[in-house]
Design an enzyme around this catalytic site. Structure first.
Site, PDB file in Angstrom:
ATOM      1  N   VAL A 202       0.850  -1.206   0.000  1.00  0.00           N
ATOM      2  CA  VAL A 202       0.000   0.000   0.000  1.00  0.00           C
ATOM      3  C   VAL A 202       0.886   1.256   0.000  1.00  0.00           C
ATOM      4  O   VAL A 202       0.513   2.277  -0.580  1.00  0.00           O
ATOM      5  CB  VAL A 202      -1.006  -0.030   1.183  1.00  0.00           C
ATOM      6  CG1 VAL A 202      -1.870   1.220   1.176  1.00  0.00           C
ATOM      7  CG2 VAL A 202      -1.883  -1.271   1.109  1.00  0.00           C
ATOM      8  N   GLU A 220       6.217   4.774   6.571  1.00  0.00           N
ATOM      9  CA  GLU A 220       6.687   3.863   7.632  1.00  0.00           C
ATOM     10  C   GLU A 220       6.129   2.490   7.286  1.00  0.00           C
ATOM     11  O   GLU A 220       4.953   2.217   7.535  1.00  0.00           O
ATOM     12  CB  GLU A 220       6.173   4.339   9.003  1.00  0.00           C
ATOM     13  CG  GLU A 220       6.680   5.709   9.430  1.00  0.00           C
ATOM     14  CD  GLU A 220       8.104   5.670   9.984  1.00  0.00           C
ATOM     15  OE1 GLU A 220       8.643   4.567  10.208  1.00  0.00           O
ATOM     16  OE2 GLU A 220       8.676   6.756  10.187  1.00  0.00           O
ATOM     17  N   CYS A 254       5.575  -4.202  13.493  1.00  0.00           N
ATOM     18  CA  CYS A 254       6.376  -3.977  12.278  1.00  0.00           C
ATOM     19  C   CYS A 254       7.848  -4.323  12.490  1.00  0.00           C
ATOM     20  O   CYS A 254       8.513  -4.784  11.579  1.00  0.00           O
ATOM     21  CB  CYS A 254       6.238  -2.538  11.812  1.00  0.00           C
ATOM     22  SG  CYS A 254       6.680  -1.334  13.078  1.00  0.00           S
TER      23      CYS A 254
END
Ligand code: NAD
Length: 480
Positions: A202, A220, A254
């Protein structure tokens, strides 16, 4: 994955929200540190007032343990506000720079100006931290913001929406709920800056949309962050810390260790220590682990099945199940799982896992570990466990990653004076503290002429003297 959302507003409403922020963004250019600090204080109070509501909402969205809500959602955000309140005056001060040889006689400064109207789009895995964290930087830098949380945490979003409405007028900060349709409507607008946190896939869509307006971006993103354990490492500490970093938020982090590279000579000790750690923290039997309140659930059944399919594929291509392995779609539960002998072409070696599964790969020489890392996209984080400084230096010099820890995991994120961001596929730009403030600021070069202007010597007509003079200057500069 299909994102359906009952909240997607009419794109005309989205556009109207954006336009309403225009005049406010201009006004905020003149806002003082005191104004901005006042807003951050009000934001902090509103957050803390809603602590019980957040605890309930997180329980409904993915049964996140209260200790983890405090540790990974509130603590970083409250620390970010504290840091901004303490240092904002210093950050906002123009920075004087001394003149260069060719600009003698001028005064120069770097001035931090608000970028203007900013868009913040966040993921579901840390819904407060990844939405409010960048918002703190946007406010500190004097911007307006439209913020769009992920549609996968509807209960937490309700609390954040209430909070934002309490602290800000919508023409300054507006929360817009919605899924892909809403994100796309927002991305069609000419924001001055877009701060996106989410997947690399994305991230590319966001960057392409930003290019239409040449909006600046901070991305990020995610990736596969390795942990490297060499033969000199403190195996117990490495295993205990890696398991913590892997299982906080059930691996939906993440910068979670995605996979482990371990020296063959310590592999068995390391795996045994990991098993023991899981048992001590969450229970000795599958049933006990499944019932622990200390392990968050997976965000959705789709993601539960995605993770389970990665494990099935790994096992089908020859991996060994060393621990865990069970899952329940109905309960959105995946057991902490250790996998060994994973085939390099297994999907789990290619895709970001984002769940409580740790594939373990052995190496014999540190060069092998370095080649393994460099053969893949640059990771968001890299963790080295070793007692040998030569090995640590080589690994750090010969690889690249957004951030890194030596003999630790995750904690570089918690340090609000360090930049937090990716490199390559893991992202562009930085967040946190001064780096977050800079992401939401335009660094404007400001030069003021004085009475004597060097440049006057070179105004046309270009006489022979002037030509020789400029050649001389070039020669002088070339000598340094
Ligand atoms: P995602 O990219 O699927 O979604 C993030 C946001 O983008 C959501 O708000 C979603 O509504 C929106 N979105 C989804 N599809 C879109 C499209 N086609 N067009 C426009 N917008 C769209 O990510 P996710 O599943 O919510 O989060 C997991 C990912 O985020 C992982 O890759 C993880 O590593 C990454 N992540 C990175 C950080 C970091 O700080 N680097 C922090 C948390 C999560």
């Amino acid at each position: 994955m299909e994102y359906l959302n009952a909240h997607d507003p009419d794109p005309a409403v989205v556009e109207q929200r954006f336009h309403a922020q225009g005049p406010v963004a201009l006004k905020l250019r003149q806002s003082t540190a005191r104004d901005r600090i006042g807003k951050l204080r009000r934001l902090r109070t509103a957050l803390l007032q809603r602590r019980p509501a957040f605890h309930r909402a997180f329980a409904l969205d993915f049964r996140k343990p209260v200790a983890e809500i405090e540790l990974t959602e509130f603590l970083p955000v409250i620390d970010e506000i504290r840091h901004a309140i303490q240092d904002l005056r210093k950050w906002m001060r123009p920075v004087r720079v001394s003149p260069t040889l060719t600009t003698l006689g001028t005064a120069a400064r770097i001035v931090y100006q608000p970028r203007g109207r900013c868009l913040i789009i966040s993921p579901w895995n840390y819904p407060v931290n990844t939405l409010i964290g960048p918002l703190i930087s946007a406010i500190a830098a004097g911007n307006t913001a439209i913020i769009k949380p992920s549609e996968l945490t509807p209960h937490v979003n309700e609390v954040i929406e209430d909070l934002i409405g309490d602290v800000f007028a919508p023409n300054e900060v507006a929360l817009i709920q919605g899924g892909v349709k809403t994100a796309q409507a927002l991305l069609g607008l000419p924001f001055d800056h877009i701060f996106f946190t989410g997947s690399p896939t994305v991230g590319k869509i966001v960057m392409a949309a930003a290019a239409q307006h040449l909006s600046s971006v901070t991305l990020e993103l995610g990736g596969k962050s390795p942990v490297i354990v060499d033969e000199t490492a403190d195996v117990k500490r490495a295993a205990e810390t890696t398991i913590w970093a892997k299982l906080v938020n059930a691996g939906q982090t993440c910068i979670a260790p995605d996979y482990l590279l371990v020296h063959r000579s310590v592999r068995d000790r390391f795996v045994e220590q990991c098993r023991k750690t899981i048992e001590n923290r969450f229970g000795a039997t599958d049933e006990q682990v499944a019932a622990t309140p200390d392990l968050a659930r997976i965000i959705s059944t789709d993601h539960t099945e995605r993770i389970a399919a990665l494990v099935d594929d790994a096992l089908a291509t020859g991996a060994q199940l060393w621990s865990g392995g069970s899952y329940s779609s109905a309960d959105r539960y995946v057991a902490p799982t250790l996998l060994g002998d994973v085939a390099p072409h297994a999907r789990i070696c290619e895709e970001e896992i984002f769940g409580p599964i740790l594939p373990i790969v052995e190496f014999d020489t540190i060069d092998e570990a370095i080649s393994h890392i460099n053969a893949r996209p640059k990771p968001l984080a890299l963790y080295v466990w070793s007692r040998r400084s030569a090995t640590i230096d080589r690994l750090l010099q010969q690889t690249s990653s957004g951030g890194a820890c030596v003999n630790h995991c995750l904690q570089h994120y918690a340090h609000s004076r360090l930049p937090f961001g990716g490199v390559g596929q893991a992202g562009i730009g930085n967040a946190h503290g001064f780096f977050g403030f800079k992401a939401f600021s335009h660094e404007r070069a400001l030069l003021t002429g004085r009475r004597f202007l060097m440049a006057r010597l070179f105004f046309p007509p270009y006489t022979q003297l002037k030509t020789r003079l400029v050649q001389r200057v070039v020669d002088i500069l070339a000598k340094v």
